[in-house]
Design a protein around this motif. Sequence first.
Motif, PDB file in Angstrom:
ATOM      1  N   ARG A 166       1.508 -16.912  25.095  1.00 36.99           N
ATOM      2  CA  ARG A 166       1.605 -15.919  23.981  1.00 36.99           C
ATOM      3  C   ARG A 166       0.548 -16.128  22.943  1.00 36.99           C
ATOM      4  N   VAL A 167       0.180 -17.344  22.584  1.00 42.81           N
ATOM      5  CA  VAL A 167      -0.998 -17.475  21.780  1.00 42.81           C
ATOM      6  C   VAL A 167      -2.306 -16.986  22.015  1.00 42.81           C
ATOM      7  N   LEU A 195       0.970  -8.018  30.970  1.00 44.58           N
ATOM      8  CA  LEU A 195       0.701  -9.220  30.377  1.00 44.58           C
ATOM      9  C   LEU A 195       1.352  -9.914  29.871  1.00 44.58           C
ATOM     10  N   VAL A 202       3.946 -18.566  32.178  1.00 39.83           N
ATOM     11  CA  VAL A 202       4.850 -18.935  31.437  1.00 39.83           C
ATOM     12  C   VAL A 202       5.856 -19.780  31.952  1.00 39.83           C
ATOM     13  N   LEU A 222       4.819 -20.798  27.999  1.00 38.63           N
ATOM     14  CA  LEU A 222       5.342 -19.711  27.209  1.00 38.63           C
ATOM     15  C   LEU A 222       4.530 -19.723  26.063  1.00 38.63           C
ATOM     16  N   GLU A 223       4.594 -20.694  25.192  1.00 40.52           N
ATOM     17  CA  GLU A 223       4.004 -20.995  23.851  1.00 40.52           C
ATOM     18  C   GLU A 223       2.172 -20.523  24.040  1.00 40.52           C
ATOM     19  N   GLN A 235      -2.576 -14.698  24.541  1.00 41.84           N
ATOM     20  CA  GLN A 235      -2.460 -13.302  24.639  1.00 41.84           C
ATOM     21  C   GLN A 235      -2.771 -12.423  23.301  1.00 41.84           C
ATOM     22  N   ASP A 236      -2.005 -12.998  22.085  1.00 37.74           N
ATOM     23  CA  ASP A 236      -2.385 -12.494  20.980  1.00 37.74           C
ATOM     24  C   ASP A 236      -3.846 -12.595  20.382  1.00 37.74           C
ATOM     25  N   GLY A 291      -2.575 -20.610  16.294  1.00 37.19           N
ATOM     26  CA  GLY A 291      -1.214 -20.287  15.936  1.00 37.19           C
ATOM     27  C   GLY A 291      -0.081 -20.952  16.812  1.00 37.19           C
ATOM     28  N   ALA A 292      -0.476 -21.892  17.712  1.00 36.32           N
ATOM     29  CA  ALA A 292       0.569 -22.398  18.619  1.00 36.32           C
ATOM     30  C   ALA A 292       1.227 -23.360  17.902  1.00 36.32           C
TER      31      ALA A 292
END
Lengths: 249, 598
Positions: B142-143, B42, B48, B138-139, B145-146, B105-106
């Motif tokens: 991650r956002v 993941l 990314v 990437l940002e 994904q979480d 959260g980005a």
Amino acid sequence: MTARMFQVYRGTRQQGALQEFRVECDEGMVVLDAVHRIQAQQAPDLACRWNCKAGKCGSCSAEINGRPRLMCMTRLSDYPDDRPVTITPMRAFPVIKDLVTDVSWNYEVNRRIPAFQPRKPDFPDGTWRMYQHEVERPQEFRKCIECFLCQDVCHVLRTHHKHAEFMGPAFLTRAAVYETHPLDTADRSQHLKDEGGIGYCNITKCCTEVCPEGIRITDNAIIPLKERVVDRFYDPLRGLLRLIFGKSR
Amino acid sequence: MADIQQHEHDVIVVGAGGAGLRAAIEARAQGARVGLICKSLLGKAHTVMAEGGAAAALGTVFSEDNWRVHFRDTMRGGKMHNNWRMAQIHAQESPDRVRELEAWGALFDRTPDGRINQRPFGGHTYSRLAHVGDRTGLEMIRVLQDKAVHSGVDVFMECTVVRLPVVDGRAAGALAYWKDSGRFVLFNAGAVVLATGGIGKGWQITSNSWEYTGDGHALACDAGADLIDMEFVQFHPTGMVWPPSVNGILVTEGVRGEGGILTNSTGRRFMFDYVPDMFKGDFADTEKEAQAWVTGDRKKNRRPPELLTRDVVARAITREVKEGRGSPHGGVFLDIATKRDAEYIKKKLPSMYHQFKELAGVDITREPMEVGPTTHYAMGGVKVDAETQEATVPGLYAAGEVAGGMHGANRLGGNSLSDLLVFGRRAGAAAATAARNRKPAPVSDAWVQQVVNEALAPFSRPNGENPYQVQADLQKAMQADAGIVRDKAGLEAALAAVEKLKRRAAGVGVIGSREYNPGWSTALDLRSLLTVSEAVTRAALARTESRGGHTRIDRPDSDPAQERVQYVVHKDGDRLAVRAERQPDLPADLAKLIKDGA
């Protein structure tokens, strides 16, 4: 083209050994290119992870001559060509096969970090205002590509196997994203102290040294988080106040 | 099926890049039980690697910007071949999708007044890309994904889907194998969302990773779905060309967005010579005007011609090199060092600085880069309904790069990241609705057994051909004859090569165990790669004109009669066939908007 020797770990969780390969190498090749050549020409079942081959995804972590590195960003020209280059899997995680390790523990650790909780929007249209100088701090931590090299080098995990008690530098860095996020309102001190085991870190900075993204993990992420935890739980003045006025204060 | 693991979900999402994650989050938000399958770990998906940004008419830098201008740019960039309704939905919804990421959260780069900053990019009239330096993807991942893991999406990592079961004409799940054990697993589901990305691994020079073998395209086609626009493959103008091992790695368009210029071996800034008639008047005429635009006066000056659409720039570079004006290693020069100071470059393009320094020994703050075209993106894909992203097989959805139509004949930079969000969300919502109150249909043991037997066949041929060799020969054939410039004879040669490679693929052998065996994965991926290569080649033969990413040197002009014609590739028995279909025309108001400006 020059021929170079490689020693690559082959094996499973139970057993394994270094196997020698001779590979014809071109100018500019990185370690991952050599592994690909071995797969294509000599050992098609040699297991390794990789995706972007440009240092952006953090998949191809391994230990090259014993140092945790990304295989895609390590040029062969950095090593003397008369000695073999050794490629072994990360040591802090169990081997699945050859260079591939079981990193699933990291995803568990991440899942348990309390989620991002923004403050109420600043404007009725649901938006916020944040300034560049405010976002730059968490942006440094967001450069993390989850290669887990910092986890691999950290002696708390690598040598002492405290996986059950310590979240490791990678996820302290993740927590730092949210703890320094201008909009976040959640408090992760308790989590960092108890489940995260932040006290285990004795700031030897090995993690910072191996980070391929150059994140100042110890100085910028971990130490400020330690300070938060200390302020909250170990400040003698606050402790005294709690003693006198009770916990609600 | 005693020895086969089974899971049941309402919605199964295949692929965990931007589109897959966004679809999973949405389906979960609607109450569906969601499983998300990814071929890698993941957070490693191709998203990314997206560098430049997400295009959305937020209007934070240019208040004049709005969805109409974005829609018009997208259609013109796509050479008017786009599914107009998708382009419209995309332009209208992308600002909300970008703002939503911020709420999750980005941390986008900011304007001086604290709003989301926007960067200029090729083909966009106004500065429009929300970005984070040059690591926007990437940002985003991650956002998402979480957000996904905190929403209770079940994630299945390092799991590769080999076939989609279709029961009573409806998609009923996915059959996959675990990479670590080599064992098979059946995911039963009421609806299936494909978000598998692209097909770039079919070419030698590509910015794409090993995963980009066109799995979703092939799975859909195999399940009986139509593919459209497969001839339109985007060759990104700027990939690294030296050293050989990095050939094809992406150099973000952000370098040109930040003022970088393209020059040939004579030092000439050649893009001034390549402005197509359609865009005459939109771009600077002189280096002076272009430079004034770069240094900030963007209202009075027009954009530099380096910011023309990708198809135009890639063709120009190819021509410069072919006519002997290339750089020492067969590219052209991309120079930002003389346009911006070192600190600015390191701040705005940190990963480019890092990438060239580490991999090529080039300091981009002091010297020019050598760049050339690289296979980057598939405009074509699964034919979907614009509103719901449903394919022509009921219960099957596709979002992101694997879906076709949105980008027409050429995608604008930045439109991919916003596409993932807009249509990922729509696909997730529609799949959740379709799966509601629908018990996943049972899949027959016989079908599963047959697929498993086929997948394991290479192990019975330990002396069979090396799958890596077949893959390498396919990449060579596609690069040579179905690459950036094509003609009938070359495409026919490519098709013949694909036919021959199909026979060779049937005889590949694998050694070792089923556990984490990349040779076996390569053998299984060949099926997808060969399907998409054949689809691309057949569609490219059918389109007897040049348009966007499809350049036929034997048919150099665009043919207005084919502007709204789509070549549909579909399974016909054991073969692939092509039929022509006319897309609906633009409604009058949108046609007028294109003609008169927004």
